[in-house]
Design an enzyme around this catalytic site. Structure first.
Site, PDB file in Angstrom:
ATOM      1  N   GLU A 101       1.020  -1.517  -0.024  1.00  0.00           N
ATOM      2  CA  GLU A 101      -0.248  -0.034  -0.161  1.00  0.00           C
ATOM      3  C   GLU A 101       0.680   1.432  -0.128  1.00  0.00           C
ATOM      4  O   GLU A 101       1.478   1.429   1.029  1.00  0.00           O
ATOM      5  CB  GLU A 101      -0.809   0.485   1.544  1.00  0.00           C
ATOM      6  CG  GLU A 101      -1.954   1.375   1.498  1.00  0.00           C
ATOM      7  CD  GLU A 101      -2.899   1.767   2.980  1.00  0.00           C
ATOM      8  OE1 GLU A 101      -3.591   1.198   2.569  1.00  0.00           O
ATOM      9  OE2 GLU A 101      -1.911   2.620   3.533  1.00  0.00           O
ATOM     10  N   ARG A 122     -16.175   3.681   3.119  1.00  0.00           N
ATOM     11  CA  ARG A 122     -16.646   4.451   3.722  1.00  0.00           C
ATOM     12  C   ARG A 122     -15.348   6.128   3.924  1.00  0.00           C
ATOM     13  O   ARG A 122     -15.724   6.724   4.143  1.00  0.00           O
ATOM     14  CB  ARG A 122     -17.688   4.217   4.776  1.00  0.00           C
ATOM     15  CG  ARG A 122     -17.594   5.755   5.515  1.00  0.00           C
ATOM     16  CD  ARG A 122     -18.668   5.510   6.813  1.00  0.00           C
ATOM     17  NE  ARG A 122     -17.995   5.477   8.174  1.00  0.00           N
ATOM     18  CZ  ARG A 122     -17.783   5.113   9.460  1.00  0.00           C
ATOM     19  NH1 ARG A 122     -19.130   4.514   9.912  1.00  0.00           N
ATOM     20  NH2 ARG A 122     -16.825   5.018  10.357  1.00  0.00           N
ATOM     21  N   GLY A 123     -14.197   5.176   4.583  1.00  0.00           N
ATOM     22  CA  GLY A 123     -13.800   6.437   5.834  1.00  0.00           C
ATOM     23  C   GLY A 123     -13.768   7.371   6.835  1.00  0.00           C
ATOM     24  O   GLY A 123     -15.454   6.802   6.471  1.00  0.00           O
ATOM     25  N   ASP A 124     -13.330   7.581   7.359  1.00  0.00           N
ATOM     26  CA  ASP A 124     -13.756   8.647   8.452  1.00  0.00           C
ATOM     27  C   ASP A 124     -13.655   9.608   8.418  1.00  0.00           C
ATOM     28  O   ASP A 124     -12.463  10.705   7.691  1.00  0.00           O
ATOM     29  CB  ASP A 124     -12.849   8.140   9.384  1.00  0.00           C
ATOM     30  CG  ASP A 124     -13.085   6.898   9.829  1.00  0.00           C
ATOM     31  OD1 ASP A 124     -14.162   6.147  10.439  1.00  0.00           O
ATOM     32  OD2 ASP A 124     -11.861   5.817  10.424  1.00  0.00           O
ATOM     33  N   LYS A 154     -21.851  -6.017   2.014  1.00  0.00           N
ATOM     34  CA  LYS A 154     -19.818  -6.818   0.684  1.00  0.00           C
ATOM     35  C   LYS A 154     -19.835  -7.352  -0.329  1.00  0.00           C
ATOM     36  O   LYS A 154     -19.637  -6.515  -1.126  1.00  0.00           O
ATOM     37  CB  LYS A 154     -18.268  -6.328   1.535  1.00  0.00           C
ATOM     38  CG  LYS A 154     -19.036  -4.793   3.006  1.00  0.00           C
ATOM     39  CD  LYS A 154     -17.319  -5.121   3.441  1.00  0.00           C
ATOM     40  CE  LYS A 154     -17.581  -3.175   4.708  1.00  0.00           C
ATOM     41  NZ  LYS A 154     -16.401  -2.656   5.343  1.00  0.00           N
ATOM     42  N   GLN A 166      -7.641  -4.993   7.714  1.00  0.00           N
ATOM     43  CA  GLN A 166      -7.427  -4.046   8.778  1.00  0.00           C
ATOM     44  C   GLN A 166      -5.917  -4.328   9.570  1.00  0.00           C
ATOM     45  O   GLN A 166      -5.705  -5.199  10.024  1.00  0.00           O
ATOM     46  CB  GLN A 166      -7.647  -3.403  10.311  1.00  0.00           C
ATOM     47  CG  GLN A 166      -7.445  -2.182  11.226  1.00  0.00           C
ATOM     48  CD  GLN A 166      -7.256  -1.087   9.957  1.00  0.00           C
ATOM     49  OE1 GLN A 166      -6.369  -0.636   9.017  1.00  0.00           O
ATOM     50  NE2 GLN A 166      -8.001   0.177  10.377  1.00  0.00           N
ATOM     51  N   LYS A 218       7.949   3.480   2.391  1.00  0.00           N
ATOM     52  CA  LYS A 218       8.979   3.598   2.551  1.00  0.00           C
ATOM     53  C   LYS A 218       9.378   1.792   1.358  1.00  0.00           C
ATOM     54  O   LYS A 218       9.292   0.452   2.227  1.00  0.00           O
ATOM     55  CB  LYS A 218       9.376   2.868   4.185  1.00  0.00           C
ATOM     56  CG  LYS A 218       9.446   3.809   4.518  1.00  0.00           C
ATOM     57  CD  LYS A 218      10.268   5.425   4.894  1.00  0.00           C
ATOM     58  CE  LYS A 218       9.815   6.097   5.637  1.00  0.00           C
ATOM     59  NZ  LYS A 218       9.714   7.674   5.232  1.00  0.00           N
TER      60      LYS A 218
HETATM   61  P1  FAD Z   1     -18.175   0.132   7.151  1.00  0.00           P
HETATM   62  O1  FAD Z   1     -17.956  -1.124   6.205  1.00  0.00           O
HETATM   63  O2  FAD Z   1     -19.086   1.440   6.185  1.00  0.00           O
HETATM   64  O3  FAD Z   1     -17.559   0.148   7.843  1.00  0.00           O
HETATM   65  C1  FAD Z   1     -17.903   1.225   8.670  1.00  0.00           C
HETATM   66  C2  FAD Z   1     -19.089   0.679  10.136  1.00  0.00           C
HETATM   67  O4  FAD Z   1     -20.507   0.240  10.034  1.00  0.00           O
HETATM   68  C3  FAD Z   1     -18.144  -1.288  11.208  1.00  0.00           C
HETATM   69  O5  FAD Z   1     -18.975  -0.754  12.098  1.00  0.00           O
HETATM   70  C4  FAD Z   1     -19.849  -1.460   9.844  1.00  0.00           C
HETATM   71  O6  FAD Z   1     -20.081  -3.076  10.783  1.00  0.00           O
HETATM   72  C5  FAD Z   1     -20.493  -1.313   9.824  1.00  0.00           C
HETATM   73  N1  FAD Z   1     -21.334  -0.994   8.525  1.00  0.00           N
HETATM   74  C6  FAD Z   1     -20.994  -1.450   7.407  1.00  0.00           C
HETATM   75  N2  FAD Z   1     -22.123  -1.471   6.394  1.00  0.00           N
HETATM   76  C7  FAD Z   1     -22.982  -0.785   7.028  1.00  0.00           C
HETATM   77  C8  FAD Z   1     -24.207  -1.416   6.685  1.00  0.00           C
HETATM   78  N3  FAD Z   1     -24.898  -1.351   5.018  1.00  0.00           N
HETATM   79  N4  FAD Z   1     -25.205  -1.018   7.866  1.00  0.00           N
HETATM   80  C9  FAD Z   1     -24.871  -0.855   9.150  1.00  0.00           C
HETATM   81  N5  FAD Z   1     -23.688  -0.450   8.946  1.00  0.00           N
HETATM   82  C10 FAD Z   1     -22.839  -1.446   8.516  1.00  0.00           C
HETATM   83  N6  FAD Z   1      -9.726   5.396   5.263  1.00  0.00           N
HETATM   84  C11 FAD Z   1      -9.353   6.142   4.234  1.00  0.00           C
HETATM   85  O7  FAD Z   1      -9.776   7.856   4.652  1.00  0.00           O
HETATM   86  N7  FAD Z   1      -8.134   6.530   3.257  1.00  0.00           N
HETATM   87  C12 FAD Z   1      -8.482   4.934   2.710  1.00  0.00           C
HETATM   88  O8  FAD Z   1      -7.604   5.101   1.615  1.00  0.00           O
HETATM   89  C13 FAD Z   1      -8.459   3.678   3.501  1.00  0.00           C
HETATM   90  N8  FAD Z   1      -8.347   2.822   2.850  1.00  0.00           N
HETATM   91  C14 FAD Z   1      -8.618   1.425   4.029  1.00  0.00           C
HETATM   92  C15 FAD Z   1      -7.924   0.266   3.173  1.00  0.00           C
HETATM   93  C16 FAD Z   1      -7.990  -0.855   4.544  1.00  0.00           C
HETATM   94  C17 FAD Z   1      -7.565  -2.205   3.714  1.00  0.00           C
HETATM   95  C18 FAD Z   1      -8.666  -0.694   5.877  1.00  0.00           C
HETATM   96  C19 FAD Z   1      -8.578  -2.016   6.296  1.00  0.00           C
HETATM   97  C20 FAD Z   1      -8.981   0.856   6.513  1.00  0.00           C
HETATM   98  C21 FAD Z   1      -8.370   1.660   4.722  1.00  0.00           C
HETATM   99  N9  FAD Z   1      -9.332   2.811   5.883  1.00  0.00           N
HETATM  100  C22 FAD Z   1      -8.936   4.261   4.519  1.00  0.00           C
HETATM  101  C23 FAD Z   1     -10.015   3.175   6.814  1.00  0.00           C
HETATM  102  C24 FAD Z   1     -11.761   2.785   6.758  1.00  0.00           C
HETATM  103  O9  FAD Z   1     -11.860   3.963   5.818  1.00  0.00           O
HETATM  104  C25 FAD Z   1     -11.890   2.948   8.173  1.00  0.00           C
HETATM  105  O10 FAD Z   1     -11.963   2.353   9.248  1.00  0.00           O
HETATM  106  C26 FAD Z   1     -13.535   3.639   8.086  1.00  0.00           C
HETATM  107  O11 FAD Z   1     -13.872   3.934   9.614  1.00  0.00           O
HETATM  108  C27 FAD Z   1     -14.295   2.718   8.277  1.00  0.00           C
HETATM  109  O12 FAD Z   1     -14.689   2.088   5.930  1.00  0.00           O
HETATM  110  P2  FAD Z   1     -15.273   0.803   5.973  1.00  0.00           P
HETATM  111  O13 FAD Z   1     -14.973   1.428   3.976  1.00  0.00           O
HETATM  112  O14 FAD Z   1     -14.542  -0.448   6.765  1.00  0.00           O
HETATM  113  O15 FAD Z   1     -16.564   0.948   6.258  1.00  0.00           O
END
Ligand code: FAD
Length: 288
Positions: free
Chosen positions: A16, A106-108, A162, A173, A269
């Site tokens: 990554e 989704r992102g934070d 998903k 993660q 890196k």
């Molecule tokens: P979601 O899948 O939406 O999950 C978030 C929460 O909502 C979880 O608790 C899940 O159980 C719940 N949930 C999921 N779907 C639903 C649904 N349909 N209804 C109700 N609840 C639901 N962040 C960045 O900003 N940029 C990046 O490039 C990035 N890359 C990442 C790559 C990896 C491999 C990982 C593991 C994380 C990455 N992140 C990145 C961080 C990520 O965006 C955050 O961890 C964020 O909090 C959750 O993203 P998610 O896509 O898992 O969200």
């Protein structure tokens, strides 16, 4: 090539990287890094996407450069900060650059984000539904459970959504205790998640990153490993050895227990990736 096709044939090795904010020097530096990574024959390189969505253009551009260098890119997309128009523009740009694989997230909300967040795409699943089957899509998963979910089971219910919406693979993660990964694979399997779950490993080579990892992803650091880090926190060279060797140990254990690939979070890196691959050259040559 699509990542699900790769995974159907072999184990994948991937890295990554994150795109630079804006300067041309930073971009040139990253491209040099990617060219060095090519020597390690990765199956793909993923490019993160700023949670605020501000670096969408440059992130897509970097994915295009990775493709031109001769490596398959995996472009991350975060739905949280985006409108449907943003996603249309970005997906068209990625298509025009020949990108075939995306990681839907989704992102934070970043602290400094202005405006609506998650207005159109509250979850990764909403983004996946919107994008449909234009790309080979992957998604994120959490060996210790996502911080917002009460139970791992609830999180896996969402993981299954998903898969139903087209995720062909999942990337985890960061984790430092492999038993969380095995538990996730086992429990997700029982609940019908059958797509490959690629473990994400980040070598912890600097003591100051412990607090960051804790706050960013909540990953547990096993006591033995933590003790080593704390004992040698003032010896950066020793700390680096400890972190690299620990990652090597994690990877060998994961491969021995059947992981479908290894995704390395290398914080841009190349040296970290090169040192890990050197230590594991027979594993990568013979088992990938
Ligand atoms: P979601 O899948 O939406 O999950 C978030 C929460 O909502 C979880 O608790 C899940 O159980 C719940 N949930 C999921 N779907 C639903 C649904 N349909 N209804 C109700 N609840 C639901 N962040 C960045 O900003 N940029 C990046 O490039 C990035 N890359 C990442 C790559 C990896 C491999 C990982 C593991 C994380 C990455 N992140 C990145 C961080 C990520 O965006 C955050 O961890 C964020 O909090 C959750 O993203 P998610 O896509 O898992 O969200």
């Amino acid at each position: 090539m699509k990542i699900d096709d790769m995974l159907s044939k072999k184990r994948t090795l991937s890295f990554e990287v994150f795109p630079p904010k804006k300067s041309t020097e930073e971009k040139d530096e990253l491209l040099k890094t990617i060219k060095r990574l090519k020597e390690l024959k990765p199956d793909f390189i993923s490019v993160t996407y700023g949670a605020g969505g501000t670096n969408a253009g440059i992130a897509a551009e970097i994915s295009g450069c990775i493709k031109d260098i001769g490596i398959e890119p995996l472009a991350h997309i975060t739905g949280g900060p985006s409108s449907p128009e943003d996603i249309d523009k970005l997906t068209q740009q990625l298509k025009s650059l020949g990108v075939e694989n995306i990681l839907a997230l989704r992102g934070d909300r970043p602290i400094d984000h202005v405006g609506d967040y998650c207005k159109y795409f509250p979850h990764a699943t909403d983004l996946m539904e919107y994008i449909g089957d234009k790309f080979c899509m992957g998604a994120a998963c959490y060996p210790e459970g996502h911080i917002e979910c009460n139970t791992l089971k609830d999180d896996i219910v969402n993981l299954k959504k998903k898969q139903e919406l087209g995720a062909k693979f999942l990337i985890t993660q960061i984790f430092y205790d492999n038993s969380y990964y095995y538990r996730l694979v086992h429990e997700a399997g029982k609940m019908g998640v059958t797509v490959p779950i690629i473990p994400g490993i980040m070598p912890l080579i600097s003591a100051k990153n412990i607090a960051r990892i804790k706050s960013m992803c909540g990953s547990t650091i096993p006591l033995d490993f933590r003790n080593m880090i704390e004992t040698y926190s003032d010896h950066p060279n020793v700390m680096r050895e400890i972190g690299l060797n620990y990652a090597v140990y994690q990877i060998i254990d994961l491969i021995a227990k059947g992981a479908p690939g290894i995704h390395l979070y290398i914080m841009n890196k190349a040296d970290t990736a090169i040192e890990i691959c050197e230590r594991l050259k027979n594993v990568f040559n013979e088992l990938f």
